[in-house]
Scaffold this motif. Structure first.
Motif, mmCIF file in Angstrom:
data_model
loop_
_atom_site.group_PDB
_atom_site.id
_atom_site.type_symbol
_atom_site.label_atom_id
_atom_site.label_comp_id
_atom_site.label_asym_id
_atom_site.label_seq_id
_atom_site.Cartn_x
_atom_site.Cartn_y
_atom_site.Cartn_z
ATOM 1 N N SER A 1 0.917 -1.375 -0.020
ATOM 2 C CA SER A 1 -0.109 -0.089 -0.061
ATOM 3 C C SER A 1 0.849 1.215 -0.200
ATOM 4 O O SER A 1 0.130 2.364 -0.017
ATOM 5 C CB SER A 1 -0.697 0.004 1.278
ATOM 6 N N ALA A 2 2.192 1.224 0.260
ATOM 7 C CA ALA A 2 2.994 2.439 0.279
ATOM 8 C C ALA A 2 4.351 2.300 -0.284
ATOM 9 O O ALA A 2 4.990 1.186 -0.322
ATOM 10 C CB ALA A 2 3.137 2.875 1.644
ATOM 11 N N THR B 1 5.501 9.859 -3.959
ATOM 12 C CA THR B 1 4.956 8.791 -3.396
ATOM 13 C C THR B 1 3.617 8.382 -3.814
ATOM 14 O O THR B 1 3.011 8.853 -4.547
ATOM 15 C CB THR B 1 4.608 9.203 -1.714
ATOM 16 N N ILE C 1 0.336 5.943 -2.431
ATOM 17 C CA ILE C 1 -0.423 5.451 -1.182
ATOM 18 C C ILE C 1 -1.607 5.123 -1.453
ATOM 19 O O ILE C 1 -2.302 5.737 -2.077
ATOM 20 C CB ILE C 1 -0.211 6.401 -0.206
ATOM 21 N N HIS D 1 -6.345 6.313 -3.030
ATOM 22 C CA HIS D 1 -5.064 6.309 -3.157
ATOM 23 C C HIS D 1 -4.680 7.781 -3.578
ATOM 24 O O HIS D 1 -5.516 8.854 -3.439
ATOM 25 C CB HIS D 1 -4.519 5.815 -4.697
#
Length: 671
Positions: free
Chosen positions: A466-467, A505, A507, A515
């Motif tokens: 997820s990251a 990033t 996420i 997201h």
């Protein structure tokens, strides 16, 4: 899954058509024991253009793109039976309340010296714009079986990574160029090795109408392009003086002439794969039509009145030869070839691709003294590599190009050479696309890929599913940004040093229904000899989706940039696009957009003040094919408001879109 905002935004951004998505075909009874199906997609667009606030008293084109309506229709149909697929695309363009070169408002501006052009200049500008056009843009028949694919008609093609040859559809830029001719693809697996061979030949088929400007492209005429639009005679008025010194107006007729001389191409690729290593050879031969010799001879024979001679000779022998043009436009034979090495998997931890290409420009056009352009040769080297290990991934791209030219189409793109018959909006049409090794949205200055060395490295680190975070750094040394430098002179007077860096990033949360994609970056180019700044930019880009409840979500998407180019502007300027959408998946999306720029001249009479552009849109998707109404009204998009003009770029391919202010309604039907 593609979000509704992403589906709506291309329409808001560039007045583009919705691309055909997979749809349920119309199933027919078996024919000869084989099933038959028909796929039909129709895209109809109705727009009205108000004053887009881009007037410039120097250019008639800026006064002739307001207050008119247009109806555009694109009908795509495919019949699939047995191993055959027959397809066609019919394009139609109609215009309502078209701009006029004889309008009272424009006549008054000319009489009052509010503009720096004459009514005849306006007539020339409109001669190839806003013309009713209906033509079969694409047509093809494909036969497919195991190890064989043969196509007659229109097809896309790419050799290697695009250095040698590449034509494909770029919806974001309204470019859709194909080859119309024949292609044969053969492949065979011999267990120890695999061979694939591709050969094709034909004439290049760009779109004949530029939707953004209403400009029409006229070919010279080829049996392959039946039903395509042709040029008309240009009728203007000019004033002469008789023997007594009295002004005498007269009508001048310039014979119709094309603004595109159809290019012919022959190309092929041979690929051999042995034990995880792929070796390939690519080649393309581009053959152009030119009437330079005949045009020069005609000028000499009718040289008493140079202006009249140019009109006469230009009609008989279309001539696009502009001395300052890209050398690829000034040679009739261009050979481009390459060899490549690809290792798709290295210990399941990485991959490698290397391609080395050469280019030869031959049969140069003649200048006015009948001296041919000199032969030109160049080369290009491109490398891409990726490595993966656990949560870490590293990728590297590099390029080294010397006198490696874009295969620009044989189109009269000069704004000065043949007013009334030229087509500058088609300048970006080209038949190769060398990798830039840069972010896809970078706007090139000059011709940076002509003579450049550089590369970019990127590092991705994933904490979990997820990251993730990432960053890249690129460095490029170009000798063709500050000026054309077609000879690729590598001295400091031509050199720019560019650094490009960014970090971002990714996420995901709410079980993947929400997201955040966000990154910030900077780019700086310096002049090597003076150390002065050539170009600078800092930016933030983002795409954020937040799930609300059930099928509802909120999405924000956009960018904000601060740019500075001392050569053109005394101070920096800001610009950006920001969109907010409320989505009810999969049916409805409501979008609000705000765009802005402080670039000097963004509106008539404005200096460095901020110009604002507001718009809104609605999208409806049926989400099913159950009823006839669902098929007829598959997708509806409504846009109302303003769009700022500017350069749009995708992987080094760019074109300028004029500002838009008005309303647009688009209906997509799928059967």
């Amino acid at each position: 899954m593609r979000s509704p905002l992403q589906a709506v935004r291309p329409c808001l951004a560039a007045a583009l058509l919705v691309t055909a998505c997979p749809a349920a075909a119309v199933e027919l009874p078996n024919v000869g024991g084989e099933p038959m199906s028909i796929d039909v997609v129709n895209t109809a667009t109705a727009s009205y253009h108000f004053d887009n606030r881009n007037d410039d008293r120097r250019y008639p084109s800026r006064y002739l793109d307001d207050n008119y309506g247009e109806l555009l229709d694109r009908l795509d149909a495919q019949i699939n039976w047995w191993r055959l697929q027959l397809g066609t695309r019919l394009n139609a363009s109609f215009y309502v309340a078209r701009p006029s070169a004889t309008s009272l408002e424009l006549q008054q501006k000319v009489l009052n010296d509010e503009v720096l052009f004459e009514l005849d200049d306006a007539a020339r500008e409109l001669h190839s714009r806003y013309r009713t056009t209906v033509y079969p843009a694409k047509l093809w028949l494909t036969y497919t079986q195991s190890n064989v694919e043969a196509t007659v008609g229109d097809f896309y093609a790419q050799l290697g990574r695009g250095l040698v040859f590449s034509v494909r559809k770029l919806d974001e830029l309204a470019i859709d160029t194909t080859v119309r001719g024949g292609r044969l693809v053969l492949d065979r697996d011999f267990q120890l090795f695999r061979i694939e061979a591709t050969a094709f030949a034909g004439q290049m088929n760009p779109l004949r109408v530029d939707d953004a400007s209403g400009r029409r492209l006229h070919g010279e005429g080829s049996p392959l392009f039946f039903g395509f639009p042709g040029a008309d005679d240009l009728i203007t008025r000019e004033t002469t003086v008789d023997a007594q010194g009295n002004p005498r107006p007269r009508t001048v007729i310039e014979e119709a002439r094309p603004n595109y001389l159809e290019d012919t191409v022959l190309g092929g690729r041979l690929e051999v794969a042995v034990k995880g290593v792929e070796l390939a050879a690519n080649g393309a031969l581009l053959l152009r039509e030119s009437y330079t010799e005949e045009f020069n001879r005609c000028l000499r024979e009718h040289g008493a009145d140079q202006q009249a001679a140019r009109r006469l000779c230009g009609g008989e022998f279309p001539e696009f030869n502009v001395i300052s043009a890209n050398p690829a436009r000034q040679h009739n034979t261009i050979r481009t070839f390459s060899g490549s090495l690809s290792i798709p998997s290295i210990a399941e931890r990485g991959d490698l691709y290397v391609e080395v290409a050469g280019q030869q420009l031959r049969d140069g056009h003649l200048d006015r003294d009948d001296v041919p352009m000199e032969d030109v040769s160049g080369y290009a080297v491109y490398l891409a590599a990726n490595a993966r290990g656990g949560p870490l991934a590293v990728s590297v791209e590099g390029k080294h190009y010397r006198r490696f030219f874009p295969l620009s189409a044989n189109i009269d793109v000069s704004v000065l050479s043949n007013p009334g018959f030229n087509a500058p909006e088609f300048e970006g049409v080209a038949y190769n696309q060398p990798p830039t090794a840069e972010p896809i949205y970078v706007e090139p200055i000059g011709a940076p890929n002509l003579c450049v060395t550089g590369g970019r490295g990127r590092v991705d680190y994933r904490f979990n599913r997820s990251a993730a975070i990432y960053a890249w750094l690129g460095h490029y040394v170009s000798f063709s940004e500050r000026q054309a430098n077609y000879d690729c002179k590598t001295d400091d007077a031509n050199r720019t040093d560019t650094w490009d860096a960014a970090a971002g990033t990714e996420i995901d949360f709410d079980r993947g229904r929400s997201h955040v994609r966000a990154w910030a970056g900077a780019r700086q180019s310096d002049e090597a000899d003076t150390g002065h700044l050539f170009y600078g930019e800092g930016y933030v880009r983002y795409d954020i989706v937040k799930h609300l409840a059930g099928a509802f979500s909120l999405q924000a998407q956009g960018n904000s940039r601060r740019r500075y180019r001392p050569e053109n502007f005394e101070s920096s300027w800001v610009e950006g696009d920001n969109y907010l959408a409320l989505q009810w998946s999969p049916h409805i999306a409501a979008v609000f957009g705000h765009e802005y720029t402080s670039q000097p001249g963004c509106e008539p009479g404005k200096g460095d003040e901020l110009c604002h552009f507001f718009n809104g849109g609605l999208q409806w998707k049926s989400g099913s094919r159950r009823t006839a109404l669902d098929q007829v009204v598959d997708t509806v998009q409504l846009f109302v408001g303003q769009r700022r003009g500017g350069l749009r770029c995708v992987s080094g391919v760019c074109r300028f879109f004029p500002p838009f202010e008005g309303a647009r309604l688009e209906l997509v039907s799928r059967f």
